[in-house]
Write a protein that holds these residues in place. Structure first.
Motif, short mmCIF file in Angstrom:
data_model
loop_
_atom_site.label_atom_id
_atom_site.label_comp_id
_atom_site.label_asym_id
_atom_site.label_seq_id
_atom_site.Cartn_x
_atom_site.Cartn_y
_atom_site.Cartn_z
N PRO A 140 -84.95 -29.61 35.10
CA PRO A 140 -85.47 -28.42 36.08
C PRO A 140 -84.49 -28.08 37.21
O PRO A 140 -83.76 -28.88 37.82
N PRO A 141 -84.73 -26.81 37.62
CA PRO A 141 -84.26 -26.45 38.83
C PRO A 141 -84.61 -27.43 40.00
O PRO A 141 -85.75 -27.63 40.05
N GLY A 142 -83.69 -27.36 41.14
CA GLY A 142 -84.09 -28.14 42.24
C GLY A 142 -83.89 -29.45 42.22
O GLY A 142 -84.20 -30.30 43.27
N VAL A 143 -83.06 -30.12 41.04
CA VAL A 143 -82.73 -31.34 41.44
C VAL A 143 -81.25 -31.54 40.89
O VAL A 143 -80.91 -30.39 39.88
N VAL A 144 -80.55 -32.48 41.13
CA VAL A 144 -79.30 -32.65 40.93
C VAL A 144 -79.18 -32.81 39.44
O VAL A 144 -78.00 -32.32 38.91
N GLY A 145 -79.90 -33.41 39.12
CA GLY A 145 -79.64 -34.01 37.50
C GLY A 145 -80.55 -35.11 37.28
O GLY A 145 -81.21 -35.71 37.99
N GLU A 146 -80.77 -35.15 35.99
CA GLU A 146 -81.85 -36.24 35.61
C GLU A 146 -81.24 -37.03 34.23
O GLU A 146 -80.71 -36.16 33.25
N LEU A 147 -81.29 -38.14 34.37
CA LEU A 147 -81.03 -38.89 33.11
C LEU A 147 -82.35 -39.59 32.60
O LEU A 147 -83.30 -39.48 32.91
N GLY A 148 -82.28 -39.98 31.39
CA GLY A 148 -83.23 -40.34 30.54
C GLY A 148 -82.97 -41.39 29.68
O GLY A 148 -81.93 -41.23 29.04
N ALA A 149 -84.00 -42.37 29.34
CA ALA A 149 -83.91 -43.17 28.05
C ALA A 149 -85.18 -43.62 27.59
O ALA A 149 -86.21 -43.11 27.99
N PHE A 150 -85.14 -43.51 26.28
CA PHE A 150 -86.42 -43.83 25.66
C PHE A 150 -86.40 -45.58 25.06
O PHE A 150 -85.66 -46.09 24.60
N ALA A 151 -87.38 -46.20 26.01
CA ALA A 151 -87.58 -47.52 25.55
C ALA A 151 -88.86 -47.73 25.30
O ALA A 151 -89.88 -48.54 26.01
N ASN A 152 -89.24 -47.30 24.11
CA ASN A 152 -90.66 -47.17 23.72
C ASN A 152 -91.53 -46.21 24.36
O ASN A 152 -92.83 -45.78 23.74
N MET A 153 -91.04 -46.01 25.54
CA MET A 153 -91.69 -44.71 26.41
C MET A 153 -90.41 -44.29 27.07
O MET A 153 -89.73 -44.74 27.15
N PRO A 154 -90.58 -42.93 27.22
CA PRO A 154 -89.66 -42.49 27.97
C PRO A 154 -89.30 -42.78 29.41
O PRO A 154 -90.54 -43.18 29.95
N VAL A 155 -88.08 -42.97 29.72
CA VAL A 155 -87.86 -43.63 31.09
C VAL A 155 -86.96 -42.28 31.78
O VAL A 155 -86.09 -42.22 31.23
N PHE A 156 -87.64 -41.99 32.85
CA PHE A 156 -86.71 -40.90 33.25
C PHE A 156 -85.94 -41.31 34.80
O PHE A 156 -86.47 -42.14 35.74
N ILE A 157 -84.84 -40.99 34.68
CA ILE A 157 -84.00 -41.53 35.89
C ILE A 157 -83.44 -40.28 36.59
O ILE A 157 -82.65 -39.42 35.96
N GLY A 158 -83.99 -40.09 37.84
CA GLY A 158 -83.56 -39.11 38.58
C GLY A 158 -82.24 -39.17 39.27
O GLY A 158 -81.71 -40.43 39.66
N VAL A 159 -81.28 -38.24 39.27
CA VAL A 159 -80.33 -38.54 40.42
C VAL A 159 -80.25 -37.88 41.54
O VAL A 159 -80.77 -36.43 41.31
N GLY A 160 -80.23 -38.32 42.77
CA GLY A 160 -80.24 -37.71 43.88
C GLY A 160 -79.24 -38.20 45.07
O GLY A 160 -78.33 -38.99 44.53
N VAL A 161 -79.28 -37.48 45.94
CA VAL A 161 -78.28 -37.69 47.10
C VAL A 161 -79.07 -38.05 48.21
O VAL A 161 -80.05 -37.81 48.41
N ARG A 162 -78.37 -39.25 48.87
CA ARG A 162 -79.42 -39.66 50.18
C ARG A 162 -79.24 -38.67 51.30
O ARG A 162 -78.42 -39.17 52.34
N THR A 163 -79.99 -37.61 51.26
CA THR A 163 -79.66 -36.79 52.48
C THR A 163 -80.49 -37.88 53.79
O THR A 163 -81.26 -38.37 53.93
N GLY A 164 -79.78 -37.28 54.93
CA GLY A 164 -80.07 -37.94 55.77
C GLY A 164 -79.48 -39.40 56.11
O GLY A 164 -79.72 -39.86 57.07
N GLY A 165 -78.87 -39.90 55.13
CA GLY A 165 -78.19 -41.07 55.04
C GLY A 165 -76.63 -41.08 55.07
O GLY A 165 -75.97 -40.32 55.53
N ASP A 166 -76.06 -41.64 53.95
CA ASP A 166 -74.55 -41.82 53.87
C ASP A 166 -74.31 -40.80 52.92
O ASP A 166 -73.16 -40.70 52.19
N TYR A 167 -75.08 -39.95 52.35
CA TYR A 167 -75.07 -38.98 51.21
C TYR A 167 -74.46 -39.70 50.03
O TYR A 167 -73.93 -38.98 49.19
N GLY A 168 -74.93 -40.92 49.71
CA GLY A 168 -74.55 -41.50 48.52
C GLY A 168 -75.28 -40.84 47.44
O GLY A 168 -76.65 -40.63 47.63
#
Lengths: 246, 924
Positions: free
Chosen positions: B167-195
């Motif tokens: 959806p809009p507003g996020v960098v990206g999203e990964l996902g896997a289905f391990a009998n249940m969907p697992v959503f993996i958000g991708v973000g940036v460490r704002t206020g930190g080292d921006y990793g």
């Protein structure tokens, strides 16, 4: 009273040399009598010229006229006394005459015309010459006292006594014009004089003996002459003839 | 207990339908119920590997040696971790707790760009099963493996990780289905080292998880991942075959461009049992010997930045939008190294481009807590602190990050500097905040923007757009020409800096020149009235700036200083004068553009300054918007003309630059409005206020303003005059004369001329005239005149000064040109006036003195005393002896007083004699 006025052009080659008119008068005019001699001159600038300061005037009396037989100036006065005390500081008997003078100084367009009364005093002889002091009492428009010293000389070549009066530079303000005498008239003699002598412990006024008029009048009358020198080097001469008494 | 493992395996092999999978899942969930006693939740192990590609022919799932090349596209990045376990009551081990949220922080500088990677619709993932992954294989970007237990049997399940449509507003999203969907958000460490941080939230509690392994592929479409892609990946691992991707080879992962430091990964997680109670752990990549293994090869990284600066309006000396565009070329070739990232950027704007003081009127600032640099919160800087916009293009995102440039609070910013900015740009959940210092050259105002320690966040473009228009924070150079921006850009890869530059031309509004407008004078046009005084000096944009000015007021515009306390020099210099010496105000407009900023201060009257009898201390608080630039003190000398007493104000240099802000002074408005301080002249002749202004470039301009005045003729004039002399007079000491003129206070015309004709019996003495002072000597210094030239003294009382003017009366020669002058040299409070009185010979033949140029100032009393003494200028004309007396003599003199408005008063005065014995009245 006969008066002869003879202006003589200056001998100076400068065209702008001043012109002096000399006027002589005897009163009374009687051969052999004691008289009061009045001498006056008036200086005017030459054509187109300025009026330089008069630096010396010499007035020559006619032959046979002098101070030797007078009783004028039985006392003397001095320049310091005149400056500090004025004529009132001098003895009455030092006064030998009175007069008037007119001097001027030009400050641009404004010319200061100073009129002065002149009092003449006998002072101590200088180099054994009879010496008089002319005290100029200028009062208007400025108070300008001036004392000139005049010696009475009798040169061998000259037929009569000569009153030689050097006039020092009379400055005004620094870098300003000098004051020059443009007119002068002096009467030397008993007229208007009153001396005093003590008689029986009382002061008695009397008139002194004046300058004696020769008993013989030369042809043409008595000739008075004047020579005038100016600070710019120019000079002028003038004569005045007093006719013989009739 | 049902054999779920068999169930799952069977289902997988038989491609069971979804319904069967759901049955298995239900059993799975039942079995997953925790049975172990709770111990300490945490990580048992954490490993992090960055691997290069395996050699050709390697086994499926094999990797190459550790990747050590900086900015390389790694083959695979794997984070493996296991959870603490505890033996349960039955003797089997169980994870302590069930992880709920797991955040994996990748090393700083590590880039994961999902741009151009095929995406899987979220619904596809949600409708997947262990046996049927419905996401397209092209969208696979890695694998997720976890060790679990099924029916008491340990099993390792591996599932693909897909790039999901997000959806809009996020960098990206990964996902896997391990009998249940697992959503993996991708973000940036704002206020930190921006990793980059990948986050798994609300992990399903379907089975005990002992360990997990997250593997992400550097280039997802790389054929070497084919054996683990799509259908080729069974949930128990490699199922065989090749499953190539149809997607183009785009780099997903890029290693940092900095060398030396070890790559560190962090994990932060909590459990379903204790939500919100996070445990953290970090690990660095190690070599086989257990030593930290960093990156190398930074020298191979390309770094070829470019800068471009543009003016929205190439007009000189105006506020203009200015854009600075920093471009860092990016290499998108997956088989090549990415470019180096900027660690430090120093951008020096062209000389002449400076902070525009005009912006201060509306400008606010942002405090550190509002900028929230150290947190992930959005900045809450006040809108008034916004001075421009920023745009950052990063390979991390499909579109540019956009945001604002905020002015940091002066002194209250990370640099403790006067000038600093915050950049805050955001897109898709990525919020970049950055502080930059601005150094303003204290002499030239040239600006240098310094961004130290920029985050290792790759960007291809950084565009700073400083606002334009009337509120522009920056001003263009005051002159036309070509202007160059220089930079010094240092990458993370090396200490060598690149120095690209960019030029722009300013070719409009090149007017230059120096012809300021000027208005000045009294506020009131009524003669003899109290008034305020104003001065206004203005220049247009583009004209040379002011350096200083001097203004002479017309005679008669006089300050009544008697009631003003003068400020002492020390206080005047320090700008701390007492309010009692305040006489007015000053406003200095600064800045380019139509709305300059006005600095407003006070004007104090001081004592002597710089050789003048008075001075001004113009004290101007340098508070401009959020800036407090200290107190600016402009000094001025106030001269009083010795002839006509007119005032001249000569300023020192006006402030040109304050703490690096060129003021570009546009307008100087001085108002002296202390009640009753100034009185207008009483002479209505045409007069002007005039002066000279000097520009910074050395040009001069004449200033002139009419000073109209009316009502002079209506002013009354009724002076009174008295004259006296000492009765006693001597030949050597002369005579005395005292002349007193009183002009009643109030709205009267001032005295213009006094003419007296000395009595004939009280005339000047030649000896005094002869002792007059030479004209040249007097002109240079009256004190050098001989004592004899001092013939008297005068006193003038005036409200203009606190003390009466007093001084000697000199007789001064004028050479052959004219009779000497009687000059009064009057002094008070440092003011020196020379009042000449010319002497002339009156029509009556007497000497008259005329003081024909008396300043047009209120004079309440004028006294001239010509005393007796050796240098007395007067003498008694009647004296023929040593001394005398005026007691019995009538002295009369004529006087004439001319007013400034032309009225004339003539008097014939009886000069009284002092010191005479009183006449005894005769007894009857």
């Amino acid at each position: 009273l006969a008066v002869a006025l003879v202006p003589v052009a200056a001998a100076s080659p400068a065209a702008a040399s001043p012109v002096v008119a000399l006027k002589a008068e005897l009163q009374p005019k009687k051969l052999g009598a004691s008289t009061t001699v009045s001498l006056g001159f008036h200086v005017t600038p030459g054509p187109g010229g300025d009026l330089p300061s008069l630096s010396n005037f010499a007035l020559r009396l006619p032959s046979g006229m002098g101070f030797a037989a007078t009783t004028l100036g039985l006392a003397t006065c001095s320049t310091p006394v005149l400056f500090t005390e004025g004529p009132d500081g001098c003895p009455h008997e030092s006064v030998i005459g009175f007069g008037t003078a007119q001097a001027q100084a030009a400050f641009g367009a404004q010319v200061l015309h100073e009129r002065a009364r002149v009092s003449i005093f006998m002072t101590r002889p200088v180099d054994q010459h009879t010496t008089a002091l002319f005290y100029f009492d200028g009062r208007t428009p400025v108070i300008a006292p001036l004392v000139l010293q005049s010696e009475v000389l009798t040169p061998k070549q000259s037929p009569g006594s000569v009153l030689t009066t050097p006039i020092p530079s009379i400055p005004t303000a620094p870098d300003g014009p000098e004051i020059t005498i443009v007119a002068f008239r002096a009467s030397i003699g008993p007229r208007r004089l009153r001396y005093f002598k003590r008689v029986h412990h009382r002061l008695v006024a009397y008139r002194p003996e004046g300058i004696g008029i020769p008993t013989v009048c030369p042809r043409g009358g008595f000739v008075f002459a004047g020579e005038f020198r100016f600070q710019d080097g120019s000079h002028a001469a003038a004569k005045s003839r007093v006719p013989c008494p009739t | 207990m049902p054999n779920l493992r068999a169930c799952l395996i069977t289902a997988a092999h038989a491609r069971w339908r979804r319904s069967l999978g759901a049955v298995c899942a239900a059993a799975f969930l039942v079995l997953a119920a925790p049975v172990a006693t709770q111990a300490s939740f945490g990580l048992k192990s954490l490993d992090f590997s960055v691997d290069s590609a395996p050699s050709l022919g390697a086994e499926p799932g094999a990797v190459g040696p550790p990747e050590v090349q900086a900015a390389a596209r790694p083959y695979q990045v794997t984070v493996t971790f296991s959870f603490n376990q505890t033996a349960d009551s039955e003797g089997s081990t169980q994870p302590d707790e069930d992880p709920k949220d797991i955040q994996i922080g990748l090393p700083s500088g590590f880039i994961g760009s999902l741009v151009d990677i095929p995406q899987c619709p979220r619904v596809s993932l949600e409708s997947s099963s262990l046996f049927e992954q419905k996401c397209p294989a092209d969208a696979q970007v890695g694998t997720l493996a976890f060790d679990t237990m099924l029916a008491g049997v340990p099993i390792k399940i591996t599932v693909p990780i897909f790039n999901l449509e997000h959806p809009p507003g996020v960098v990206g999203e990964l996902g896997a289905f391990a009998n249940m969907p697992v959503f993996i958000g991708v973000g940036v460490r704002t206020g930190g080292d921006y990793g980059v941080t990948v986050s798994m939230r609300n992990l399903p509690q379907v089975a005990p998880v002992f360990a997990e392994s997250l593997s992400l592929w550097g280039v997802p479409a790389d054929e070497r991942h084919d054996s683990l892609r799509g259908e080729c990946l069974g949930f128990e691992g490699v199922s065989g075959g090749d499953c190539p991707s149809d997607a183009s080879r785009k780099p997903f992962l890029t290693l940092p461009g900095a060398c030396g430091k070890p790559l560190q990964v962090s994990i932060r997680m909590d459990s379903w049992q204790q939500p919100g109670e996070f445990v953290e752990r970090t690990a660095v990549r190690e070599d086989l010997e257990g030593k930290a293994l960093g990156l190398s090869g930074c020298g191979r990284l390309a770094f070829d930045p470019a800068i471009e600066t543009k003016l929205a309006s190439p007009t000189a000396d105006t506020g203009s939008a200015i854009a600075a565009h920093l471009h860092i070329p990016q290499n998108e070739n997956p088989d090549e190294l990415a470019g180096a990232d900027v660690r430090r950027a120093v951008v020096t704007l062209p000389p002449g481009v400076s902070i525009n003081p005009a912006a201060a009127g509306w400008l606010g600032s942002c405090r550190p807590e509002e900028a929230a640099l150290d947190s992930s919160a959005r900045p809450s800087c006040p809108p008034s602190s916004g001075i421009g916009s920023v745009e950052i293009v990063s390979p991390l995102l499909e579109g540019p990050l956009q945001g604002q440039i905020y002015l940091a609070a002066p002194g209250d910013n990370p640099f403790k500097s006067v000038f600093a900015v915050y950049l805050a740009a955001e897109r898709d959940g990525v919020l970049v905040k950055l502080a930059g210092r601005i150094d303003a050259d204290p002499d030239t105002g040239q600006l240098t923007l310094v961004f130290d320690d920029m985050p290792e966040l790759s960007f291809s473009d950084l565009v700073l757009n400083f606002d334009g228009g009337p509120r522009s924070p920056l001003a263009t150079p005051p002159r036309c020409g070509t202007f160059t921006t220089t930079t010094r850009l240092t990458p993370y890869s090396t200490s060598s800096a690149a120095t690209p530059s960019s030029s722009f031309a300013v070719d409009r509004g090149c007017g230059g020149g120096f012809s300021p407008s000027f208005q000045g004078g009294a506020a009131s046009t009524l003669a003899g009235a109290g008034t305020a005084l104003t001065l206004r000096l203005s220049r247009a944009d583009g004209e040379e700036t002011f350096r200083s000015f001097s203004v002479a007021f017309p005679p008669g515009l006089a300050p009544l200083l008697g009631g003003v306390a003068l400020c002492a020099e020390a206080q005047a210099a320090a700008g701390s004068c007492d309010p009692a010496s305040r006489i007015g105000s000053i406003a200095i407009a600064a800045g380019a553009g139509p709305n300059p900023f006005y600095f407003v201060g006070s004007v104090f009257l001081t004592g002597p300054y710089g050789g003048a009898p008075f001075g001004l201390s113009m004290t101007i608080p340098g508070v401009a918007g959020p800036f407090d630039l200290g107190v600016v003190v402009v000094r001025a000398r106030v001269f009083v003309d010795p002839g006509d007493a007119h005032l001249t104000i000569v300023t020192d240099s006006l402030p040109r630059i304050l703490q690096g802000i060129p003021l570009r002074v546009r307008d100087v408005h001085l108002v002296v409005d202390r009640p009753g301080l100034f009185v207008t002249p009483t002479n209505c002749d045409s007069r002007w206020v005039s002066g000279v202004a000097l520009s910074e470039a050395g040009s001069t301009a004449s200033l002139s303003s009419p000073a109209p005045l009316t009502g002079c003729s209506e002013l009354p004039f009724s002076p009174r005059i008295y004259a006296s002399t000492n009765a006693r007079v001597t030949r050597t000491g002369g005579a005395a004369l005292k002349l007193v003129i009183r002009n009643p206070p109030g709205e009267q015309a001032n005295i213009h001329a006094i003419s007296i004709e000395f009595p004939r019996r009280l005339s000047p003495r030649l000896s005094a005239i002869q002792a007059a002072c030479a004209e040249g000597a007097f002109a240079s210094e009256p004190a050098s005149c001989p004592p004899a030239s001092v013939v008297g003294e005068a006193t003038v009382s005036t409200p203009v000064l606190g003390t009466p003017l007093r001084g000697p009366a000199y007789l001064v020669s004028r050479g052959r040109d004219a009779l000497p002058q009687l000059v009064l040299v009057l002094r008070a409070q440092g003011v020196v006036l020379r009042v000449p009185g010319s002497l002339r010979i009156s029509d009556a033949g007497s000497i008259a003195a005329t003081f024909g140029s008396i300043p047009d100032t209120p004079i309440s009393r004028f006294a001239l005393r010509l005393p007796r003494g050796p240098h007395s200028v007067l003498g008694a004309g009647f004296l023929s002896g040593i001394r005398g007396s005026f007691c019995e003599r009538k002295l009369t003199m004529h006087a004439q007083i001319l007013a400034q408005n032309g009225l004339r008063v003539r008097r014939s005065l009886r000069v009284s004699a002092t010191g005479c014995a009183r006449k005894q009245s005769s007894p009857k």
